[in-house]
Design a protein around this motif. Structure first.
Motif, mmCIF file in Angstrom:
data_model
loop_
_atom_site.group_PDB
_atom_site.id
_atom_site.type_symbol
_atom_site.label_atom_id
_atom_site.label_comp_id
_atom_site.label_asym_id
_atom_site.label_seq_id
_atom_site.Cartn_x
_atom_site.Cartn_y
_atom_site.Cartn_z
ATOM 1 N N MET A 31 0.990 -0.914 -0.388
ATOM 2 C CA MET A 31 0.023 0.041 -0.080
ATOM 3 C C MET A 31 1.302 1.257 -0.078
ATOM 4 O O MET A 31 1.687 1.205 1.125
ATOM 5 N N ALA A 32 0.468 2.296 -0.737
ATOM 6 C CA ALA A 32 0.883 3.513 -0.667
ATOM 7 C C ALA A 32 0.604 4.351 0.052
ATOM 8 O O ALA A 32 0.114 3.583 1.051
ATOM 9 N N VAL A 33 1.549 5.535 0.696
ATOM 10 C CA VAL A 33 1.189 6.271 1.444
ATOM 11 C C VAL A 33 0.389 7.150 1.752
ATOM 12 O O VAL A 33 1.265 8.263 0.524
ATOM 13 N N VAL A 34 0.301 7.828 2.336
ATOM 14 C CA VAL A 34 -0.897 9.072 2.285
ATOM 15 C C VAL A 34 -0.384 9.612 3.530
ATOM 16 O O VAL A 34 -0.671 9.817 4.466
ATOM 17 N N GLU A 35 -1.114 11.579 3.332
ATOM 18 C CA GLU A 35 -0.991 11.938 4.434
ATOM 19 C C GLU A 35 -2.519 12.500 4.140
ATOM 20 O O GLU A 35 -2.651 13.161 3.445
ATOM 21 N N VAL A 36 -2.983 12.221 5.788
ATOM 22 C CA VAL A 36 -4.355 12.554 6.036
ATOM 23 C C VAL A 36 -4.155 13.936 6.352
ATOM 24 O O VAL A 36 -3.046 14.343 7.931
ATOM 25 N N PHE B 92 -1.612 13.186 9.607
ATOM 26 C CA PHE B 92 -0.715 11.777 10.214
ATOM 27 C C PHE B 92 -0.269 10.827 8.605
ATOM 28 O O PHE B 92 -0.871 11.581 7.550
ATOM 29 N N MET B 93 0.626 10.599 8.800
ATOM 30 C CA MET B 93 0.346 9.235 7.618
ATOM 31 C C MET B 93 -0.823 7.683 8.251
ATOM 32 O O MET B 93 -0.518 7.620 8.805
ATOM 33 N N ALA B 94 -0.925 7.905 7.158
ATOM 34 C CA ALA B 94 -2.080 6.333 6.760
ATOM 35 C C ALA B 94 -1.614 5.660 5.623
ATOM 36 O O ALA B 94 -1.295 5.831 4.180
ATOM 37 N N LYS B 95 -2.054 3.836 5.638
ATOM 38 C CA LYS B 95 -1.319 3.739 3.924
ATOM 39 C C LYS B 95 -2.586 4.028 3.400
ATOM 40 O O LYS B 95 -3.753 4.194 4.069
ATOM 41 N N LEU B 96 -3.035 3.620 1.798
ATOM 42 C CA LEU B 96 -3.640 3.888 0.901
ATOM 43 C C LEU B 96 -4.443 2.361 0.750
ATOM 44 O O LEU B 96 -3.349 1.505 -0.103
ATOM 45 N N ALA B 97 -5.349 2.051 0.565
ATOM 46 C CA ALA B 97 -6.520 0.950 -0.235
ATOM 47 C C ALA B 97 -6.751 1.352 -1.387
ATOM 48 O O ALA B 97 -8.585 1.853 -1.110
ATOM 49 N N ASP B 98 -6.587 1.436 -2.248
ATOM 50 C CA ASP B 98 -7.188 1.894 -3.684
ATOM 51 C C ASP B 98 -7.168 0.388 -4.840
ATOM 52 O O ASP B 98 -7.302 1.763 -5.239
ATOM 53 N N ASP B 99 -7.452 -0.854 -4.257
ATOM 54 C CA ASP B 99 -8.044 -1.497 -5.270
ATOM 55 C C ASP B 99 -8.523 -1.930 -4.530
ATOM 56 O O ASP B 99 -8.362 -2.232 -3.257
ATOM 57 N N LEU C 22 -6.482 4.480 4.651
ATOM 58 C CA LEU C 22 -7.732 5.248 4.182
ATOM 59 C C LEU C 22 -8.278 4.492 2.717
ATOM 60 O O LEU C 22 -7.039 3.700 2.084
ATOM 61 N N PHE C 23 -9.150 4.084 2.819
ATOM 62 C CA PHE C 23 -9.946 3.556 1.379
ATOM 63 C C PHE C 23 -10.645 4.490 0.438
ATOM 64 O O PHE C 23 -11.393 5.000 1.439
ATOM 65 N N THR C 24 -10.111 3.768 -0.683
ATOM 66 C CA THR C 24 -10.620 4.974 -1.771
ATOM 67 C C THR C 24 -11.362 4.439 -2.449
ATOM 68 O O THR C 24 -10.665 3.100 -3.441
ATOM 69 N N PHE C 25 -12.489 5.311 -3.313
ATOM 70 C CA PHE C 25 -13.441 4.741 -4.546
ATOM 71 C C PHE C 25 -12.484 5.902 -5.421
ATOM 72 O O PHE C 25 -12.951 6.710 -6.091
ATOM 73 N N GLU C 26 -13.238 4.861 -6.881
ATOM 74 C CA GLU C 26 -12.759 5.285 -8.338
ATOM 75 C C GLU C 26 -14.651 6.533 -8.190
ATOM 76 O O GLU C 26 -14.144 7.343 -9.140
ATOM 77 N N ARG C 27 -15.438 6.047 -7.400
ATOM 78 C CA ARG C 27 -16.599 6.729 -7.986
ATOM 79 C C ARG C 27 -17.356 7.407 -6.795
ATOM 80 O O ARG C 27 -17.320 6.080 -5.174
ATOM 81 N N GLU C 28 -18.428 7.899 -6.858
ATOM 82 C CA GLU C 28 -19.039 7.623 -5.052
ATOM 83 C C GLU C 28 -19.402 5.858 -5.398
ATOM 84 O O GLU C 28 -20.511 6.126 -5.876
ATOM 85 N N VAL C 29 -20.046 5.759 -3.693
ATOM 86 C CA VAL C 29 -20.294 4.603 -2.771
ATOM 87 C C VAL C 29 -21.114 4.683 -1.811
ATOM 88 O O VAL C 29 -20.754 5.174 -0.973
ATOM 89 N N VAL C 30 -21.907 3.661 -1.301
ATOM 90 C CA VAL C 30 -22.260 3.652 -0.159
ATOM 91 C C VAL C 30 -22.291 1.770 0.201
ATOM 92 O O VAL C 30 -22.295 0.508 0.326
ATOM 93 N N HIS D 50 4.864 2.883 -1.185
ATOM 94 C CA HIS D 50 5.016 2.531 0.326
ATOM 95 C C HIS D 50 6.053 2.724 1.122
ATOM 96 O O HIS D 50 7.011 3.159 1.813
ATOM 97 N N LEU D 51 5.822 1.826 2.472
ATOM 98 C CA LEU D 51 6.119 2.248 4.037
ATOM 99 C C LEU D 51 6.217 0.796 4.722
ATOM 100 O O LEU D 51 4.590 0.499 5.038
ATOM 101 N N SER D 52 6.941 0.197 4.658
ATOM 102 C CA SER D 52 6.710 -0.606 5.357
ATOM 103 C C SER D 52 6.147 -1.231 7.308
ATOM 104 O O SER D 52 5.998 0.132 7.605
ATOM 105 N N ALA D 53 5.348 -1.722 8.169
ATOM 106 C CA ALA D 53 5.376 -1.797 9.357
ATOM 107 C C ALA D 53 6.157 -1.490 9.905
ATOM 108 O O ALA D 53 7.405 -1.770 9.691
#
Length: 173
Positions: A35-40, A52-59, A81-89, A167-170
């Motif tokens: 997972m990539a790292v994002v700054e939130v 803070f930093m977070a892992k990115l779950a984008d797929d 951080l979970f991201t989606f390509e479009r708006e979802v519920v 990415h950033l290791s645990a």
């Protein structure tokens, strides 16, 4: 009456086996490591903020993995951080998650839709709960339990992010 008591005792025994087994967790795994790292950045209604930093779950693979079988120490050290390509519920579950976590669902305008505390499944439960947003969202932020309350983050907060690295290791245990 004896059948009920024996059934309850067996259920409690099974619960203790499951809880002991859940102590066997991983500090990380290949999916989390990828997972990539994002700054939130979270802005509160009073104008203050936290970053803070977070892992990115984008797929789909990364979103499906989430915190499954991951130790609580890693959950505390690195939110996802979970991201989606479009708006979802979406609906999130706690299958194979070893500790309670908080989740904030984030709308397209960066506003927090709702925050839930998600609990690990119990063998005593008759059903496995799902946790969802109220309105369509573009992202969800999972953190250790109590994070949002401790940091005064609520539905009046805005959550934004930007990519930092691939990415950033645990943390080492």
């Amino acid at each position: 009456m004896k059948v009920i008591v024996i059934s309850l005792l067996l259920a409690l025994l099974l619960e203790s086996v499951v809880m002991a087994k859940s102590a066997n967790c991983d500090v990380s795994n290949d999916v989390v490591d990828s997972m990539a790292v994002v700054e939130v950045s979270i802005s509160r209604e009073d104008g203050s903020s936290i970053t803070f930093m977070a892992k990115l779950a984008d797929d789909n693979q990364k979103r499906a993995a989430g915190f499954q079988r991951i130790c609580e120490s890693t959950m505390i050290a690195m939110p996802i951080l979970f991201t989606f390509e479009r708006e979802v519920v979406p609906s999130f579950h706690m299958n194979n998650v070893v500790a309670s976590i908080d989740i904030a669902f984030i709308r397209k305008n960066a506003m927090v839709d709702v925050i839930h505390t998600m609990k690990p499944y119990s063998v005593m439960s008759l059903r496995k709960p799902l946790y969802s947003s109220i309105k369509p969202i573009v992202a969800a932020l999972e953190t250790h339990q109590g994070f949002f309350e401790k940091n005064n983050i609520d539905v009046s907060s805005r959550i934004r992010w930007k990519h930092i690295s691939t990415h950033l290791s645990a943390p080492e245990s």
